[in-house]
Design a protein around this motif. Structure first.
Motif, short mmCIF file in Angstrom:
data_model
loop_
_atom_site.label_atom_id
_atom_site.label_comp_id
_atom_site.label_asym_id
_atom_site.label_seq_id
_atom_site.Cartn_x
_atom_site.Cartn_y
_atom_site.Cartn_z
N HIS A 89 -11.10 -4.63 -5.35
CA HIS A 89 -9.97 -4.29 -4.59
C HIS A 89 -8.82 -3.71 -5.48
CE1 HIS A 89 -6.68 -5.55 -1.33
NE2 HIS A 89 -7.27 -4.36 -1.19
N HIS A 107 0.82 -1.22 0.18
CA HIS A 107 0.00 0.06 0.08
C HIS A 107 0.56 1.20 0.04
CE1 HIS A 107 -2.76 -2.88 1.20
NE2 HIS A 107 -3.90 -2.27 0.74
N HIS A 165 -8.49 -0.43 2.07
CA HIS A 165 -7.79 -0.14 3.20
C HIS A 165 -7.13 1.14 3.18
CE1 HIS A 165 -6.99 -4.50 1.73
NE2 HIS A 165 -7.55 -4.62 3.29
N CYS A 179 -6.35 2.95 -1.21
CA CYS A 179 -6.84 1.65 -1.55
C CYS A 179 -8.47 1.68 -1.11
CB CYS A 179 -6.28 0.62 -0.76
SG CYS A 179 -6.97 -0.92 -0.83
N HIS A 203 0.13 -3.24 -5.61
CA HIS A 203 -0.98 -3.75 -5.08
C HIS A 203 -1.83 -4.35 -6.44
CE1 HIS A 203 -5.04 -3.08 -3.48
NE2 HIS A 203 -4.46 -2.90 -2.09
FE LIG Z 1 -5.59 -2.77 -0.19
#
Ligand SMILES: [Fe+2]
Length: 112
Positions: free
Chosen positions: A61, A38, A104, A101, A55
């Motif tokens: 995602h 990330h 995340h 992200c 990533h």
């Molecule tokens: Fe992620």
């Protein structure tokens, strides 16, 4: 500059100081997820910098955007699933590179 999450889960960049948003500020590098997937990797070559995030870029995602913050100027590149999360910009001392992200959240790497 702050990145905040609204009540409807939209993410906004605040370009000026705003009161009463501290509880909505997204803290970078604070989610329990793999840093190496990330945090933007920043490679400097001469006067240019390549920012890349290692990533996955799957439908559900992926890295939504990378932003380079020079303090007095920001450059944002948006991505969709399948894209390569990468951008090249000019180097300036003290610049920061952020990635976001969709699962995340916010991550940052600062160049010294
Ligand atoms: Fe992620």
């Amino acid at each position: 500059m702050k990145v905040v999450k609204c009540n409807n889960n939209n993410v906004m960049l605040l370009l000026k100081e705003v009161e009463n948003v501290d509880d909505k500020v997204i803290k970078s590098n604070s989610v329990d997820a793999a840093f190496e997937k990330h945090v933007p990797v920043v490679e400097k070559k001469d006067t240019k910098v390549t920012v890349v995030v290692n990533h996955v870029m799957e439908e559900d995602h992926y890295i939504e955007w990378i932003m380079v913050d020079y303090g007095d100027m920001q450059i944002i590149k948006h991505f969709k699933p399948g894209d390569e999360p990468k951008m090249e910009v000019d180097y300036r001392e003290g610049m920061k590179a952020y990635s976001y992200c969709n699962k995340h959240g916010l991550w940052v790497n600062e160049l010294k």
